[in-house]
Write a protein that holds these residues in place. Sequence first.
Motif, PDB file in Angstrom:
ATOM      1  N   GLY A 186       0.952  -1.092   0.141  1.00 12.30           N
ATOM      2  CA  GLY A 186       0.113   0.237  -0.454  1.00 12.30           C
ATOM      3  C   GLY A 186       0.761   1.352   0.074  1.00 12.30           C
ATOM      4  N   THR A 187      -0.049   2.579   0.001  1.00 19.02           N
ATOM      5  CA  THR A 187       0.210   3.935  -0.200  1.00 19.02           C
ATOM      6  C   THR A 187       0.357   4.456   1.316  1.00 19.02           C
ATOM      7  OG1 THR A 187      -0.992   4.529  -1.101  1.00 19.02           O
ATOM      8  CG2 THR A 187       0.593   4.131  -2.536  1.00 19.02           C
ATOM      9  N   PHE A 188       1.301   5.673   1.159  1.00 15.94           N
ATOM     10  CA  PHE A 188       0.804   6.316   2.818  1.00 15.94           C
ATOM     11  C   PHE A 188       0.302   7.322   2.387  1.00 15.94           C
ATOM     12  CE2 PHE A 188       3.878   3.482   4.038  1.00 15.94           C
ATOM     13  CZ  PHE A 188       4.056   3.173   5.089  1.00 15.94           C
ATOM     14  N   PRO A 189      -0.447   8.519   3.176  1.00 18.55           N
ATOM     15  CA  PRO A 189      -0.936   9.680   2.436  1.00 18.55           C
ATOM     16  C   PRO A 189       0.421  10.510   3.275  1.00 18.55           C
ATOM     17  CG  PRO A 189      -1.988   8.952   4.770  1.00 18.55           C
ATOM     18  CD  PRO A 189      -1.514   7.868   4.229  1.00 18.55           C
ATOM     19  N   ASP A 190       0.619  11.607   2.678  1.00 14.20           N
ATOM     20  CA  ASP A 190       1.835  13.318   3.492  1.00 14.20           C
ATOM     21  C   ASP A 190       2.360  12.890   4.664  1.00 14.20           C
ATOM     22  OD1 ASP A 190       3.201  12.995   0.742  1.00 14.20           O
ATOM     23  OD2 ASP A 190       2.388  15.538   0.289  1.00 14.20           O
ATOM     24  N   PHE A 191       0.208  13.093   5.932  1.00 14.31           N
ATOM     25  CA  PHE A 191       0.196  13.457   7.098  1.00 14.31           C
ATOM     26  C   PHE A 191       0.402  12.142   7.682  1.00 14.31           C
ATOM     27  CE2 PHE A 191      -3.947  12.599   4.941  1.00 14.31           C
ATOM     28  CZ  PHE A 191      -4.496  11.522   5.803  1.00 14.31           C
ATOM     29  N   TYR A 192       0.568  11.303   7.310  1.00 14.61           N
ATOM     30  CA  TYR A 192       0.698   9.384   7.844  1.00 14.61           C
ATOM     31  C   TYR A 192       1.991   9.762   9.276  1.00 14.61           C
ATOM     32  CZ  TYR A 192       1.815   5.243   8.739  1.00 14.61           C
ATOM     33  OH  TYR A 192       1.458   3.880   9.505  1.00 14.61           O
ATOM     34  N   PHE A 193       2.468  10.605   9.414  1.00 15.15           N
ATOM     35  CA  PHE A 193       3.284  10.636  11.066  1.00 15.15           C
ATOM     36  C   PHE A 193       2.936  11.701  11.435  1.00 15.15           C
ATOM     37  CE2 PHE A 193       6.571   8.156   7.884  1.00 15.15           C
ATOM     38  CZ  PHE A 193       6.109   6.837   8.501  1.00 15.15           C
ATOM     39  N   SER A 194       1.498  12.143  10.911  1.00 12.12           N
ATOM     40  CA  SER A 194       1.665  13.856  11.521  1.00 12.12           C
ATOM     41  C   SER A 194       1.112  14.018  13.565  1.00 12.12           C
ATOM     42  CB  SER A 194       0.915  14.370  11.260  1.00 12.12           C
ATOM     43  OG  SER A 194      -0.209  13.931  10.932  1.00 12.12           O
ATOM     44  N   ASP A 195       1.088  12.190  13.669  1.00  9.34           N
ATOM     45  CA  ASP A 195       0.302  12.177  14.947  1.00  9.34           C
ATOM     46  C   ASP A 195       0.892  11.087  16.037  1.00  9.34           C
ATOM     47  OD1 ASP A 195      -2.155  13.604  14.303  1.00  9.34           O
ATOM     48  OD2 ASP A 195      -3.265  12.131  13.375  1.00  9.34           O
ATOM     49  N   TRP A 196       1.972  10.669  15.380  1.00  6.96           N
ATOM     50  CA  TRP A 196       2.959  10.067  16.164  1.00  6.96           C
ATOM     51  C   TRP A 196       3.803  11.147  17.052  1.00  6.96           C
ATOM     52  CZ3 TRP A 196       5.334   4.946  13.149  1.00  6.96           C
ATOM     53  CH2 TRP A 196       4.580   4.773  13.226  1.00  6.96           C
ATOM     54  N   ARG A 197       3.211  11.154  18.312  1.00  8.99           N
ATOM     55  CA  ARG A 197       3.148  12.396  18.767  1.00  8.99           C
ATOM     56  C   ARG A 197       4.671  11.873  19.250  1.00  8.99           C
ATOM     57  NH1 ARG A 197      -1.206  13.279  22.868  1.00  8.99           N
ATOM     58  NH2 ARG A 197      -0.110  10.958  23.817  1.00  8.99           N
ATOM     59  N   GLU A 198       5.194  10.610  20.479  1.00  9.52           N
ATOM     60  CA  GLU A 198       6.053   9.883  20.675  1.00  9.52           C
ATOM     61  C   GLU A 198       7.361  10.735  20.071  1.00  9.52           C
ATOM     62  OE1 GLU A 198       6.978   9.480  23.957  1.00  9.52           O
ATOM     63  OE2 GLU A 198       4.886  10.075  24.795  1.00  9.52           O
ATOM     64  N   MET A 199       7.437  10.187  18.693  1.00  4.56           N
ATOM     65  CA  MET A 199       8.609  10.689  17.700  1.00  4.56           C
ATOM     66  C   MET A 199       8.442  12.399  17.594  1.00  4.56           C
ATOM     67  SD  MET A 199       8.216   7.125  15.514  1.00  4.56           S
ATOM     68  CE  MET A 199       8.407   5.704  16.127  1.00  4.56           C
ATOM     69  N   THR A 200       7.827  13.494  17.733  1.00  4.58           N
ATOM     70  CA  THR A 200       8.111  14.505  17.117  1.00  4.58           C
ATOM     71  C   THR A 200       8.802  15.793  18.325  1.00  4.58           C
ATOM     72  OG1 THR A 200       5.679  14.145  15.904  1.00  4.58           O
ATOM     73  CG2 THR A 200       6.402  16.203  16.325  1.00  4.58           C
ATOM     74  N   THR A 201       8.152  14.969  19.480  1.00  2.00           N
ATOM     75  CA  THR A 201       8.549  16.681  20.647  1.00  2.00           C
ATOM     76  C   THR A 201       9.603  15.468  21.354  1.00  2.00           C
ATOM     77  OG1 THR A 201       6.618  15.777  21.060  1.00  2.00           O
ATOM     78  CG2 THR A 201       6.545  18.217  19.469  1.00  2.00           C
ATOM     79  N   PRO A 202       9.781  16.211  22.261  1.00  3.00           N
ATOM     80  CA  PRO A 202      11.077  15.626  23.287  1.00  3.00           C
ATOM     81  C   PRO A 202      10.194  15.862  24.491  1.00  3.00           C
ATOM     82  CG  PRO A 202      12.002  17.779  22.711  1.00  3.00           C
ATOM     83  CD  PRO A 202      11.136  16.918  21.839  1.00  3.00           C
ATOM     84  N   ASN A 203      10.100  14.344  24.874  1.00  3.27           N
ATOM     85  CA  ASN A 203       9.192  14.181  26.490  1.00  3.27           C
ATOM     86  C   ASN A 203      10.277  14.428  27.481  1.00  3.27           C
ATOM     87  OD1 ASN A 203       7.724  13.165  28.989  1.00  3.27           O
ATOM     88  ND2 ASN A 203       6.718  11.708  27.551  1.00  3.27           N
ATOM     89  N   ALA A 204      10.230  15.273  28.525  1.00  5.62           N
ATOM     90  CA  ALA A 204      10.950  15.784  29.724  1.00  5.62           C
ATOM     91  C   ALA A 204      11.086  14.494  30.732  1.00  5.62           C
ATOM     92  CB  ALA A 204      10.522  16.891  30.562  1.00  5.62           C
ATOM     93  N   GLU A 205       9.746  13.942  30.776  1.00  8.56           N
ATOM     94  CA  GLU A 205       9.894  12.606  31.634  1.00  8.56           C
ATOM     95  C   GLU A 205      11.301  11.467  31.238  1.00  8.56           C
ATOM     96  OE1 GLU A 205       6.900   9.699  31.131  1.00  8.56           O
ATOM     97  OE2 GLU A 205       5.463  11.369  30.645  1.00  8.56           O
TER      98      GLU A 205
END
Length: 387
Positions: A186-205
């Motif tokens: 299959g294929t992916f839309p351009d926004f596929y990874f946009s909700d992968w929060r833990e990989m997007t921003t550093p987590n202070a904990e």
Amino acid sequence: RLTVVKLSYNSFSSFAKSSQVPDETQIIGLGLNSNSFRGPFPNWICELSSLHILDLSDNRFSGLIPQCFGNSTITLQELFLRDNNFTGIHPDVFVNATNLRALDISYNNLEGKLVRSLINCRDLRFLNLKSNRINDEFPFWLGSLPSLNILLLQSNRFHGPLYHRHLSVGFQSLRVIDVSRNDLCGTFPDFYFSDWREMTTPNAEYDDTYMKDSVFDVAVYHSMKMVNKGVDTEYDKIRTDFIAIDFSGNRLRGSIPESIGMLRELHLLNLSGNEFTGHIPPSLANLTKLEALDVSRNHLSGQIPPGLGSLSFLSTMNFSHNYLQGPIPPGTQFQSQNCSSFVDNHKLYGLEDICGETLVPNPTPEESEDLSEAEEHVINWIAAAIA
């Protein structure tokens, strides 16, 4: 009162014929790993109603994990069954396993579909199903587990699309996903990874320590195997800041989503051995923590994004066996790669310093006319250097 039994790293091969569990027994931890036990799942374990940790890994147990084991999963938090010969799990085993945080049943012979009762494991953080024979569609429903950090499905028979418009809910807590060596497509839309929060921003904990669970003040570390920088690597402990994606060895096609550039915490990205087409997204240059990138054995075209040369942690790249063209971008990050990282891209040039010889011809006059002004500048610079 006996609460923990640990008989690990011995040579036990069987249990006494009269194995019974007294009514007053409240064992919370049972470690029988790394022995030579064989035969079916021990039914007497089903009578342990206070069990929090069970480790049967590295033995020769076989057959089906029985329905009665569901009685022990009510309090169970950590379950390790890897490296055995189990062939299946009764579908109702995890119906009441609402406290389960870690399940490792890798390197067995599980067949058929993935048990849907795992959806009840709302606290599940670690799921390792590597190297089985599970024959099922990709489990989109696991994306609804709010705490799932690590998902390892490699070397099974998962098939069908990895993205479905009506089923994909996004894995917001994922930090490691490995679905390599399956039959996903299959294929992916351009926004596929946009909700992968833990990989997007550093987590202070999350600091520089290792992923672990705590059961009655006992630290329980998780382990896994994953290909890193081309080497099958054993992680006895997993760092809390380790973020990785491995989609290699499937039949994924279409363009690599531009939203992949949002995953700024990513350390490892392996998309090799698929059918991706189009250009390598320039947004990859946003991944400032990236250490390893493999897009080899696809159908990618266009140029290698020069911005990758600014990624100071990126020590390993592989672009081989594609249809890439144009010059190798300047910079230490590219010049320090092995020659094999660029082979079988017949319109790539500027490999002399990397390979020690001219493996591909310089572009013809006709090809040169298609190059951008910036590319012409690079060619002129190379020509001047040679002169």
